[in-house]
Design a protein around this motif. Sequence first.
Motif, PDB file in Angstrom:
ATOM      1  N   PHE A   1       7.420   7.153   0.487  1.00 53.43           N
ATOM      2  CA  PHE A   1       7.930   5.811   0.784  1.00 53.43           C
ATOM      3  C   PHE A   1       9.446   5.843   0.916  1.00 53.43           C
ATOM      4  O   PHE A   1      10.151   6.351   0.055  1.00 53.43           O
ATOM      5  CB  PHE A   1       7.533   4.818  -0.312  1.00 53.43           C
ATOM      6  CG  PHE A   1       8.044   3.420  -0.062  1.00 53.43           C
ATOM      7  CD1 PHE A   1       7.417   2.608   0.847  1.00 53.43           C
ATOM      8  CD2 PHE A   1       9.153   2.939  -0.728  1.00 53.43           C
ATOM      9  CE1 PHE A   1       7.873   1.322   1.083  1.00 53.43           C
ATOM     10  CE2 PHE A   1       9.627   1.666  -0.503  1.00 53.43           C
ATOM     11  CZ  PHE A   1       8.979   0.842   0.408  1.00 53.43           C
TER      12      PHE A   1
ATOM     13  N   CYS B   1       0.823  -1.213   0.000  1.00 54.06           N
ATOM     14  CA  CYS B   1       0.000   0.000   0.000  1.00 54.06           C
ATOM     15  C   CYS B   1       0.856   1.262   0.000  1.00 54.06           C
ATOM     16  O   CYS B   1       0.492   2.260  -0.607  1.00 54.06           O
ATOM     17  CB  CYS B   1      -0.926   0.009   1.208  1.00 54.06           C
ATOM     18  SG  CYS B   1      -2.217  -1.233   1.117  1.00 54.06           S
ATOM     19  N   ARG B   2       1.992   1.232   0.658  1.00 55.11           N
ATOM     20  CA  ARG B   2       2.861   2.405   0.762  1.00 55.11           C
ATOM     21  C   ARG B   2       3.845   2.535  -0.392  1.00 55.11           C
ATOM     22  O   ARG B   2       4.418   3.602  -0.607  1.00 55.11           O
ATOM     23  CB  ARG B   2       3.660   2.366   2.071  1.00 55.11           C
ATOM     24  CG  ARG B   2       2.817   2.483   3.305  1.00 55.11           C
ATOM     25  CD  ARG B   2       3.653   2.511   4.598  1.00 55.11           C
ATOM     26  NE  ARG B   2       4.422   1.278   4.778  1.00 55.11           N
ATOM     27  CZ  ARG B   2       5.768   1.215   4.748  1.00 55.11           C
ATOM     28  NH1 ARG B   2       6.492   2.278   4.568  1.00 55.11           N
ATOM     29  NH2 ARG B   2       6.389   0.056   4.920  1.00 55.11           N
ATOM     30  N   PHE B   3       4.073   1.499  -1.170  1.00 58.12           N
ATOM     31  CA  PHE B   3       5.158   1.428  -2.142  1.00 58.12           C
ATOM     32  C   PHE B   3       5.166   2.572  -3.156  1.00 58.12           C
ATOM     33  O   PHE B   3       6.200   3.143  -3.441  1.00 58.12           O
ATOM     34  CB  PHE B   3       5.141   0.078  -2.858  1.00 58.12           C
ATOM     35  CG  PHE B   3       6.249  -0.075  -3.863  1.00 58.12           C
ATOM     36  CD1 PHE B   3       7.574  -0.077  -3.460  1.00 58.12           C
ATOM     37  CD2 PHE B   3       5.973  -0.208  -5.206  1.00 58.12           C
ATOM     38  CE1 PHE B   3       8.611  -0.219  -4.374  1.00 58.12           C
ATOM     39  CE2 PHE B   3       6.997  -0.350  -6.134  1.00 58.12           C
ATOM     40  CZ  PHE B   3       8.312  -0.349  -5.707  1.00 58.12           C
ATOM     41  N   GLY B   4       4.071   2.933  -3.729  1.00 61.80           N
ATOM     42  CA  GLY B   4       4.040   3.961  -4.770  1.00 61.80           C
ATOM     43  C   GLY B   4       4.002   5.385  -4.262  1.00 61.80           C
ATOM     44  O   GLY B   4       4.104   6.324  -5.038  1.00 61.80           O
ATOM     45  N   ALA B   5       3.884   5.574  -2.958  1.00 68.76           N
ATOM     46  CA  ALA B   5       3.768   6.917  -2.393  1.00 68.76           C
ATOM     47  C   ALA B   5       5.096   7.666  -2.465  1.00 68.76           C
ATOM     48  O   ALA B   5       6.170   7.073  -2.357  1.00 68.76           O
ATOM     49  CB  ALA B   5       3.311   6.830  -0.941  1.00 68.76           C
ATOM     50  N   VAL B   6       5.018   8.961  -2.636  1.00 65.90           N
ATOM     51  CA  VAL B   6       6.206   9.802  -2.684  1.00 65.90           C
ATOM     52  C   VAL B   6       6.987   9.699  -1.373  1.00 65.90           C
ATOM     53  O   VAL B   6       8.212   9.735  -1.363  1.00 65.90           O
ATOM     54  CB  VAL B   6       5.806  11.271  -2.961  1.00 65.90           C
ATOM     55  CG1 VAL B   6       7.010  12.190  -2.884  1.00 65.90           C
ATOM     56  CG2 VAL B   6       5.127  11.382  -4.313  1.00 65.90           C
TER      57      VAL B   6
ATOM     58  N   PRO C   1      11.973  -1.948  -0.702  1.00 61.65           N
ATOM     59  CA  PRO C   1      10.745  -2.659  -1.059  1.00 61.65           C
ATOM     60  C   PRO C   1      10.995  -4.168  -1.113  1.00 61.65           C
ATOM     61  O   PRO C   1      10.571  -4.859  -2.034  1.00 61.65           O
ATOM     62  CB  PRO C   1      10.400  -2.089  -2.418  1.00 61.65           C
ATOM     63  CG  PRO C   1      11.732  -1.795  -3.021  1.00 61.65           C
ATOM     64  CD  PRO C   1      12.598  -1.331  -1.866  1.00 61.65           C
TER      65      PRO C   1
END
Length: 58
Positions: free
Chosen positions: A28, A21-26, A32
């Motif tokens: 982050f 859920c957090r991976f694509g957030a700026v 990974p």
Amino acid sequence: MYEQGKVAHLGMLPTLEDQMCRFGAVSFTGSPDRVDALVWAVWALMLERTGGPRIRAL
């Protein structure tokens, strides 16, 4: 694969799902690692399929 219903998580995987859920957030940060492992597992099991199950010696 998820949209096609070919991948599903069985059991509780809260750390992986949180990282997904957090991976694509700026915002982050960090590695990974769990998402990376998931991608390679799905690739090996679903896309590289060349027959039945197999065991690979390391």
